[in-house]
Write an enzyme that holds these catalytic residues in place. Sequence first.
Site, PDB file in Angstrom:
ATOM      1  CE1 TYR A  30      -3.750  -2.348   0.047  1.00 50.04           C
ATOM      2  CE2 TYR A  30      -2.767  -3.271   2.043  1.00 50.04           C
ATOM      3  CZ  TYR A  30      -3.686  -3.343   1.018  1.00 50.04           C
ATOM      4  OH  TYR A  30      -4.551  -4.398   0.952  1.00 50.04           O
ATOM      5  CG  HIS A 107      -9.616  -1.028  -5.414  1.00 57.17           C
ATOM      6  ND1 HIS A 107     -10.153  -1.254  -4.176  1.00 57.17           N
ATOM      7  CD2 HIS A 107     -10.638  -1.089  -6.295  1.00 57.17           C
ATOM      8  CE1 HIS A 107     -11.441  -1.456  -4.293  1.00 57.17           C
ATOM      9  NE2 HIS A 107     -11.777  -1.356  -5.572  1.00 57.17           N
TER      10      HIS A 107
END
Length: 152
Positions: A30, A107
């Site tokens: 991430y 995302h």
Amino acid sequence: MPATKKKTKSILLLNGPNLNLLGKREPEIYGKETLKEVEDKCIQLGKELGIKVYCEQHNSEGGLIDLVQAARGKRDAIIINPGGYTHTSVALRDALVASDMPVYEVHISNIHKREAFRHHSYITGVAVGMICGLGTQGYLLALRAVATKLGL
Ligand code: CA2
């Protein structure tokens, strides 16, 4: 005739469960930026584009649905990363449809390169579009897409 003042466009930038941990865990998936840093970048880009960006994050499904409902009639679009609810929540999808706002799904990771259970999104079918796999830059790209759509 008095000149009519145009209302500033605004959006809801909504992040789902665990995204408050951005930059603090799993940086290999991430990235290293915190949620606050990402939100600040979006607010700044929004200023440049003429869009006021309202940022929210919630860890529960009901909390996210409440925030979507509260934005109805107030915001011009929603950029959402629904986190894990992407793959499970019919209720969040229903709330997004009922909001009457154009939805942009983001995302950070490429959900199609990951486990099979992440390949399906309940949200994509009701979104204008979906960006995935481009890291946190995806939020900024979505914001630019919103600006184009709003004629800014
Ligand atoms: O890639 C994405 O943005 C996801 O929406 C992130 C979700 C995941 O369930 C989706 O399949 C794809 C998970 C969010 C968890 O966020 C964290 C951030 C930093 C550290 C740990 C978790």
